[in-house]
Design a protein around this motif. Sequence first.
Motif, PDB file in Angstrom:
ATOM      1  N   LEU A 140      40.516  40.891  27.911  1.00 32.90           N
ATOM      2  CA  LEU A 140      41.420  40.060  27.119  1.00 32.90           C
ATOM      3  C   LEU A 140      42.867  40.190  27.581  1.00 32.90           C
ATOM      4  O   LEU A 140      43.788  39.881  26.821  1.00 32.90           O
ATOM      5  CB  LEU A 140      41.315  40.430  25.630  1.00 32.90           C
ATOM      6  CG  LEU A 140      39.996  40.043  24.958  1.00 32.90           C
ATOM      7  CD1 LEU A 140      39.980  40.523  23.515  1.00 32.90           C
ATOM      8  CD2 LEU A 140      39.780  38.541  25.022  1.00 32.90           C
ATOM      9  N   GLY A 141      43.067  40.636  28.804  1.00 30.62           N
ATOM     10  CA  GLY A 141      44.407  40.730  29.356  1.00 30.62           C
ATOM     11  C   GLY A 141      44.744  39.504  30.188  1.00 30.62           C
ATOM     12  O   GLY A 141      44.166  38.433  30.020  1.00 30.62           O
ATOM     13  N   VAL A 142      45.694  39.674  31.090  1.00 33.74           N
ATOM     14  CA  VAL A 142      46.066  38.594  32.001  1.00 33.74           C
ATOM     15  C   VAL A 142      44.867  38.258  32.881  1.00 33.74           C
ATOM     16  O   VAL A 142      44.168  39.148  33.382  1.00 33.74           O
ATOM     17  CB  VAL A 142      47.283  39.006  32.856  1.00 33.74           C
ATOM     18  CG1 VAL A 142      47.657  37.896  33.824  1.00 33.74           C
ATOM     19  CG2 VAL A 142      48.459  39.349  31.950  1.00 33.74           C
ATOM     20  N   LYS A 143      44.632  36.993  33.077  1.00 31.91           N
ATOM     21  CA  LYS A 143      43.434  36.549  33.789  1.00 31.91           C
ATOM     22  C   LYS A 143      43.500  36.906  35.280  1.00 31.91           C
ATOM     23  O   LYS A 143      44.565  36.871  35.885  1.00 31.91           O
ATOM     24  CB  LYS A 143      43.259  35.040  33.626  1.00 31.91           C
ATOM     25  CG  LYS A 143      43.018  34.602  32.179  1.00 31.91           C
ATOM     26  CD  LYS A 143      42.881  33.103  32.088  1.00 31.91           C
ATOM     27  CE  LYS A 143      42.648  32.654  30.647  1.00 31.91           C
ATOM     28  NZ  LYS A 143      42.536  31.172  30.529  1.00 31.91           N
ATOM     29  N   PRO A 144      42.349  37.239  35.890  1.00 30.17           N
ATOM     30  CA  PRO A 144      42.285  37.449  37.347  1.00 30.17           C
ATOM     31  C   PRO A 144      42.649  36.148  38.069  1.00 30.17           C
ATOM     32  O   PRO A 144      42.522  35.062  37.480  1.00 30.17           O
ATOM     33  CB  PRO A 144      40.820  37.828  37.576  1.00 30.17           C
ATOM     34  CG  PRO A 144      40.314  38.269  36.240  1.00 30.17           C
ATOM     35  CD  PRO A 144      41.072  37.470  35.228  1.00 30.17           C
ATOM     36  N   PRO A 145      43.131  36.245  39.308  1.00 28.12           N
ATOM     37  CA  PRO A 145      43.199  37.456  40.155  1.00 28.12           C
ATOM     38  C   PRO A 145      44.480  38.268  39.993  1.00 28.12           C
ATOM     39  O   PRO A 145      44.744  39.133  40.813  1.00 28.12           O
ATOM     40  CB  PRO A 145      43.117  36.854  41.561  1.00 28.12           C
ATOM     41  CG  PRO A 145      43.823  35.540  41.446  1.00 28.12           C
ATOM     42  CD  PRO A 145      43.492  35.024  40.081  1.00 28.12           C
ATOM     43  N   THR A 146      45.306  37.961  38.962  1.00 27.51           N
ATOM     44  CA  THR A 146      46.520  38.753  38.748  1.00 27.51           C
ATOM     45  C   THR A 146      46.136  40.209  38.512  1.00 27.51           C
ATOM     46  O   THR A 146      45.327  40.503  37.621  1.00 27.51           O
ATOM     47  CB  THR A 146      47.300  38.222  37.541  1.00 27.51           C
ATOM     48  OG1 THR A 146      47.604  36.845  37.746  1.00 27.51           O
ATOM     49  CG2 THR A 146      48.589  39.001  37.349  1.00 27.51           C
ATOM     50  N   PRO A 147      46.677  41.148  39.289  1.00 23.93           N
ATOM     51  CA  PRO A 147      46.271  42.550  39.133  1.00 23.93           C
ATOM     52  C   PRO A 147      46.892  43.191  37.892  1.00 23.93           C
ATOM     53  O   PRO A 147      48.086  43.046  37.620  1.00 23.93           O
ATOM     54  CB  PRO A 147      46.805  43.206  40.419  1.00 23.93           C
ATOM     55  CG  PRO A 147      47.964  42.355  40.833  1.00 23.93           C
ATOM     56  CD  PRO A 147      47.631  40.948  40.403  1.00 23.93           C
ATOM     57  N   THR A 148      46.075  43.856  37.120  1.00 26.66           N
ATOM     58  CA  THR A 148      46.533  44.677  35.999  1.00 26.66           C
ATOM     59  C   THR A 148      45.830  46.018  36.084  1.00 26.66           C
ATOM     60  O   THR A 148      44.682  46.099  36.546  1.00 26.66           O
ATOM     61  CB  THR A 148      46.218  44.020  34.641  1.00 26.66           C
ATOM     62  OG1 THR A 148      44.795  43.901  34.490  1.00 26.66           O
ATOM     63  CG2 THR A 148      46.847  42.629  34.533  1.00 26.66           C
ATOM     64  N   TRP A 149      46.491  47.062  35.626  1.00 30.52           N
ATOM     65  CA  TRP A 149      45.897  48.390  35.728  1.00 30.52           C
ATOM     66  C   TRP A 149      44.619  48.505  34.904  1.00 30.52           C
ATOM     67  O   TRP A 149      43.641  49.111  35.347  1.00 30.52           O
ATOM     68  CB  TRP A 149      46.914  49.446  35.289  1.00 30.52           C
ATOM     69  CG  TRP A 149      48.047  49.598  36.267  1.00 30.52           C
ATOM     70  CD1 TRP A 149      48.115  49.061  37.516  1.00 30.52           C
ATOM     71  CD2 TRP A 149      49.236  50.343  36.084  1.00 30.52           C
ATOM     72  NE1 TRP A 149      49.292  49.430  38.128  1.00 30.52           N
ATOM     73  CE2 TRP A 149      50.007  50.222  37.265  1.00 30.52           C
ATOM     74  CE3 TRP A 149      49.761  51.095  35.041  1.00 30.52           C
ATOM     75  CZ2 TRP A 149      51.249  50.821  37.427  1.00 30.52           C
ATOM     76  CZ3 TRP A 149      50.999  51.701  35.189  1.00 30.52           C
ATOM     77  CH2 TRP A 149      51.734  51.573  36.379  1.00 30.52           C
ATOM     78  N   GLY A 150      44.612  47.922  33.706  1.00 33.25           N
ATOM     79  CA  GLY A 150      43.404  47.966  32.894  1.00 33.25           C
ATOM     80  C   GLY A 150      42.260  47.195  33.526  1.00 33.25           C
ATOM     81  O   GLY A 150      41.105  47.644  33.524  1.00 33.25           O
ATOM     82  N   GLY A 151      42.570  46.014  34.083  1.00 37.77           N
ATOM     83  CA  GLY A 151      41.542  45.231  34.757  1.00 37.77           C
ATOM     84  C   GLY A 151      41.007  45.917  35.992  1.00 37.77           C
ATOM     85  O   GLY A 151      39.788  45.855  36.284  1.00 37.77           O
TER      86      GLY A 151
END
Length: 292
Positions: free
Chosen positions: A233-244
Amino acid sequence: MSATAEAPTAPRVPGWRKALGKARSNPTTLVGAVICLLILAAAILAPWIAPHDPAEQDIISRLAPPGGEYPLGTDQFGRDILSRLLWGARISLTVSLGAIAVACVIGGTIGMVSGYIGGRFDLFVMQVMDVLLSFPSLILGLIVVALLGPDLVNLVVAIALTAIAPFARIARAPTMALKERAFVEAGHALGYSHLRILFRHILPNILPEVMVMTSLWMATAVRVEASLSFIGLGVKPPTPTWGGMTRDGFENILDSPWLAVFPGFAILLLVLGLNMVGDGLRDATDPKLRNE
């Protein structure tokens, strides 16, 4: 000059400056501040220091171990982990800074106005804040993001909503004590407006408590953002996030543990740094710890 003339007194130092001065002498606070500044610098300089495009895929190099061209290895799509960590720091810091700034302004204003007015208005506002406090931060953020949709702005709104009530509480208590002080009564006698008394005279005196809350809740915001990204439920891929990145790494945790270890360590390091800064600020503003 008269011999009985009084010596000039030193100018009064605002409370928040005293707190910062004392915090700078605390080694723990300095270490935490260095950690936070290094992560902030890495996020700002990511376009220049990242060795690869964080979204560039290289299937031939997929799941490459750390070393050589890829210092921290690659993921299942052959994307450079180091580059994605650097760019992912931008998301974590943007969401946490934005959410806590919004919560600090809205919650702090609500708390100050509620404590200043008092009476039934204060009772009603605090009951509303108690309702918000009854929801765990992650659950309330999950509800808001699920309703609004997973994107950067909605993440900020969701996390800010979870932090408004604590900021309102931390601003209300000292405001109620300060409004009975002589300098506030003097302001009323001089005809100052309520807004001037609130934001020119009361606000500077409650800033130390607000600063402590800000640093500690920024750590909470980082954890909530990472948790929401971990469950999709975070920022959508392919944007990198630490949780993702941590979530993606769990699919290959046995064969390629670095996929989850490095982003998890980055989250741990940032939260640790923010908590160290918050603890130092708390010690600097607590009269009992200062033997006052």
